[in-house]
Design a protein around this motif. Structure first.
Motif, PDB file in Angstrom:
ATOM      1  N   GLU A 169      -8.804   7.557  -3.609  1.00 35.47           N
ATOM      2  CA  GLU A 169      -8.584   8.390  -2.421  1.00 35.47           C
ATOM      3  C   GLU A 169      -7.694   9.577  -2.737  1.00 35.47           C
ATOM      4  O   GLU A 169      -8.006  10.735  -2.406  1.00 35.47           O
ATOM      5  CB  GLU A 169      -7.944   7.546  -1.310  1.00 35.47           C
ATOM      6  CG  GLU A 169      -8.877   6.585  -0.606  1.00 35.47           C
ATOM      7  CD  GLU A 169      -8.145   5.671   0.364  1.00 35.47           C
ATOM      8  OE1 GLU A 169      -8.823   4.913   1.088  1.00 35.47           O
ATOM      9  OE2 GLU A 169      -6.889   5.703   0.396  1.00 35.47           O
ATOM     10  N   GLU A 170      -6.575   9.314  -3.382  1.00 40.63           N
ATOM     11  CA  GLU A 170      -5.598  10.370  -3.644  1.00 40.63           C
ATOM     12  C   GLU A 170      -6.081  11.334  -4.712  1.00 40.63           C
ATOM     13  O   GLU A 170      -5.868  12.552  -4.616  1.00 40.63           O
ATOM     14  CB  GLU A 170      -4.257   9.748  -4.040  1.00 40.63           C
ATOM     15  CG  GLU A 170      -3.594   8.931  -2.940  1.00 40.63           C
ATOM     16  CD  GLU A 170      -3.170   9.789  -1.750  1.00 40.63           C
ATOM     17  OE1 GLU A 170      -2.902  11.005  -1.938  1.00 40.63           O
ATOM     18  OE2 GLU A 170      -3.114   9.253  -0.627  1.00 40.63           O
ATOM     19  N   ARG A 228      -8.724   1.681  -4.698  1.00 45.39           N
ATOM     20  CA  ARG A 228      -9.059   2.504  -3.522  1.00 45.39           C
ATOM     21  C   ARG A 228      -8.039   3.603  -3.318  1.00 45.39           C
ATOM     22  O   ARG A 228      -8.391   4.782  -3.146  1.00 45.39           O
ATOM     23  CB  ARG A 228      -9.134   1.616  -2.274  1.00 45.39           C
ATOM     24  CG  ARG A 228      -9.294   2.420  -0.972  1.00 45.39           C
ATOM     25  CD  ARG A 228      -9.402   1.531   0.236  1.00 45.39           C
ATOM     26  NE  ARG A 228      -8.251   0.683   0.451  1.00 45.39           N
ATOM     27  CZ  ARG A 228      -7.106   1.066   1.003  1.00 45.39           C
ATOM     28  NH1 ARG A 228      -6.919   2.347   1.363  1.00 45.39           N
ATOM     29  NH2 ARG A 228      -6.117   0.204   1.189  1.00 45.39           N
ATOM     30  N   VAL A 229      -6.769   3.259  -3.341  1.00 40.16           N
ATOM     31  CA  VAL A 229      -5.725   4.257  -3.132  1.00 40.16           C
ATOM     32  C   VAL A 229      -5.755   5.303  -4.240  1.00 40.16           C
ATOM     33  O   VAL A 229      -5.639   6.506  -3.986  1.00 40.16           O
ATOM     34  CB  VAL A 229      -4.336   3.575  -3.050  1.00 40.16           C
ATOM     35  CG1 VAL A 229      -3.220   4.614  -3.072  1.00 40.16           C
ATOM     36  CG2 VAL A 229      -4.243   2.717  -1.795  1.00 40.16           C
ATOM     37  N   ARG A 280       0.666   4.081  -2.863  1.00 46.30           N
ATOM     38  CA  ARG A 280       0.289   5.456  -2.547  1.00 46.30           C
ATOM     39  C   ARG A 280       1.385   6.434  -2.980  1.00 46.30           C
ATOM     40  O   ARG A 280       1.102   7.508  -3.516  1.00 46.30           O
ATOM     41  CB  ARG A 280      -0.005   5.600  -1.050  1.00 46.30           C
ATOM     42  CG  ARG A 280      -0.807   6.865  -0.714  1.00 46.30           C
ATOM     43  CD  ARG A 280      -1.244   6.860   0.750  1.00 46.30           C
ATOM     44  NE  ARG A 280      -2.178   5.791   1.059  1.00 46.30           N
ATOM     45  CZ  ARG A 280      -3.478   5.848   0.817  1.00 46.30           C
ATOM     46  NH1 ARG A 280      -4.002   6.935   0.253  1.00 46.30           N
ATOM     47  NH2 ARG A 280      -4.263   4.839   1.128  1.00 46.30           N
ATOM     48  N   GLU A 294       0.816  -1.222   0.000  1.00 42.95           N
ATOM     49  CA  GLU A 294       0.000   0.000   0.000  1.00 42.95           C
ATOM     50  C   GLU A 294       0.846   1.266   0.000  1.00 42.95           C
ATOM     51  O   GLU A 294       0.550   2.211  -0.735  1.00 42.95           O
ATOM     52  CB  GLU A 294      -0.973   0.028   1.173  1.00 42.95           C
ATOM     53  CG  GLU A 294      -1.786   1.309   1.215  1.00 42.95           C
ATOM     54  CD  GLU A 294      -3.042   1.237   2.047  1.00 42.95           C
ATOM     55  OE1 GLU A 294      -3.634   2.312   2.289  1.00 42.95           O
ATOM     56  OE2 GLU A 294      -3.434   0.129   2.448  1.00 42.95           O
ATOM     57  N   ASP A 295       1.887   1.323   0.819  1.00 39.08           N
ATOM     58  CA  ASP A 295       2.711   2.538   0.859  1.00 39.08           C
ATOM     59  C   ASP A 295       3.357   2.809  -0.496  1.00 39.08           C
ATOM     60  O   ASP A 295       3.420   3.971  -0.940  1.00 39.08           O
ATOM     61  CB  ASP A 295       3.789   2.408   1.942  1.00 39.08           C
ATOM     62  CG  ASP A 295       3.215   2.506   3.351  1.00 39.08           C
ATOM     63  OD1 ASP A 295       2.049   2.928   3.476  1.00 39.08           O
ATOM     64  OD2 ASP A 295       3.929   2.140   4.304  1.00 39.08           O
ATOM     65  N   GLN A 338      -5.437  -1.139  -5.166  1.00 44.27           N
ATOM     66  CA  GLN A 338      -4.974  -0.151  -6.137  1.00 44.27           C
ATOM     67  C   GLN A 338      -6.042   0.894  -6.441  1.00 44.27           C
ATOM     68  O   GLN A 338      -5.770   2.097  -6.458  1.00 44.27           O
ATOM     69  CB  GLN A 338      -4.593  -0.853  -7.444  1.00 44.27           C
ATOM     70  CG  GLN A 338      -3.435  -1.814  -7.338  1.00 44.27           C
ATOM     71  CD  GLN A 338      -3.269  -2.581  -8.629  1.00 44.27           C
ATOM     72  OE1 GLN A 338      -2.760  -2.060  -9.618  1.00 44.27           O
ATOM     73  NE2 GLN A 338      -3.711  -3.824  -8.663  1.00 44.27           N
TER      74      GLN A 338
END
Length: 406
Positions: free
Chosen positions: A363-364, A359-360, A115, A111-112, A357
């Motif tokens: 979100e961003e 979702r991130v 992101r 995830e990091d 993927q």
């Protein structure tokens, strides 16, 4: 009665949903006959309950004959025995081994990195008002993640582009293999990953291919050929599907700014919005199976040995399952079951990764550009009988100012 269903017709592909509705209501076991590309007649299932039951019944609806209309897609493309083209019990054995290298913990560990990559892509848009959302953002995320997970060195990642392009062009051609470079691309891809697998067997790292070379069950290891098949599935099936999910989510949110603002205010609703996107604009519109016996359905006999198209895209809009608002976009909709990732033994093994993927990315994107808008009329759609998505999708990166209700 004439049902307007033609999976090779650009007009149909631009908006298949009226034909899907007609199929569901008037011809739920449609027999499609085409003179294109030597494709033999095949059946089409469009109602939710029928498709749901069929994909879970692997004894009756086999994957071993391939997932497209092409009579011998495996032999034609020179494919390895991919997990999606196997039936039980071998499918279950192979899936259990692969799943050990594809755990939620292993997916979450990325995830990091995802992101960071997404933020970098958005940083690159600084000072620009117009971008190609799909080419420059949505499609880049799964390519990066795929290379990261498989342990592809950064210097080799540009290799993915022509492979994906050739496989996409194959879909655009209606699987006219003779006219395309897909077999060459598959051969090049297999040659590359064969070398990578050999290197990982000698010196394992912290990547998915290394995990697949070392994982075992009851003393059994995956063969190189089986790992190659999985790499093909990841490149061919896990790349454009996730990118299209992201682009479709942005597109649908731009049709209802109240729902978009709800996600901006409450990002925890984004996973539900993505599930609704998959239901309404599924990246995979359908895949085929082959009957192993005669099947009686709605008064129609489907003979043994016939290809049957499972129309997920039609089933996911079925009022019999989702009520009278089935064709409306609603990010608050409860969805106990859907076919966006198929179901049963062949439920998408990469679903956790696709969810992470998308979702991130959403979100961003919404945090940076909450008023982003797209122009589907100026976009270029993928001309595929199986995958609904984009080649290009222009977007305006509107900066926060006032809310404009539509």
């Amino acid at each position: 009665m004439v049902t307007v269903y033609d999976p090779f017709d650009p007009q149909f592909l631009a908006d298949p949903y009226p034909a899907y509705r007609m199929l569901r209501d008037e011809d739920p076991v449609h027999r499609h006959v085409s003179t294109r590309n030597g494709i033999p007649p095949f059946r089409v299932l469009s109602r939710f309950e029928d498709v749901w039951n069929a994909v879970r019944d692997t004894e009756t609806y086999s994957s071993a004959g391939g997932l497209t209309f092409v009579p011998d897609e495996i032999g034609t493309l020179g494919l390895a025995p991919t997990i999606v083209m196997l039936d039980p019990p071998r499918h279950g054995q192979l899936r259990s081994l692969i799943a050990k290298g594809f755990t939620p913990r292993r997916v979450a560990a990325h995830e990091d990195a995802v992101r960071g990559f997404v933020r970098g892509r958005l940083d690159s848009f600084a000072g620009r008002r117009e971008v190609d959302l799909h080419r420059e953002f949505s499609s880049t995320v799964p390519t990066f993640v795929l290379a990261e997970m498989l342990g592809v060195p950064a210097a080799d990642r540009a290799r993915f582009d022509p492979w994906v392009a050739a496989l996409t062009a194959l879909q655009d051609s209606g699987f006219d293999v003779a006219a395309m470079s897909a077999p060459d691309a598959v051969a090049e891809m297999f040659e590359y990953f064969s070398r990578l697998i050999g290197e990982r067997r000698r010196e394992p790292g912290d990547d998915l291919i290394s995990a697949l070379t070392t994982v075992e069950s009851d003393g059994e290891l995956l063969t190189d050929w089986e790992i190659l098949g999985f790499c093909f599935v990841m490149v061919a099936g896990g790349n454009d599907t996730t990118g299209n999910l992201i682009s479709h989510a942005v597109m649908l949110l731009d049709t209802d700014h109240r729902q978009r603002d709800l996600l901006v205010d409450e990002p925890s609703r984004i996973p539900g919005a993505l599930t609704e996107t998959l239901r309404l604009e599924g990246s995979v519109q359908g895949l085929a199976r082959t009957t192993t016996r005669d099947v009686e359905l709605h008064g129609v006999t489907i003979p043994a040995g016939e290809k049957v198209m499972m129309l997920y895209g039609a089933a996911n809009r079925d009022e019999r399952e989702f009520g009278y608002t089935a064709e409306k976009f609603d990010v608050t909709r409860p969805i106990p079951r859907h076919l966006g990732f198929s179901s049963g033994p062949h439920f998408c093994i990469g679903s956790h990764l696709a969810k992470l993927q998308s979702r991130v990315a959403l979100e961003e994107l919404l945090a940076r550009y909450p008023h982003v808008s797209v122009d589907p009329a100026s976009g270029v759609r993928l001309q595929s009988s199986f995958t609904r998505g984009w080649v290009s999708l222009p977007a305006l990166l509107r900066q926060p100012s006032v809310r404009l209700w539509r």
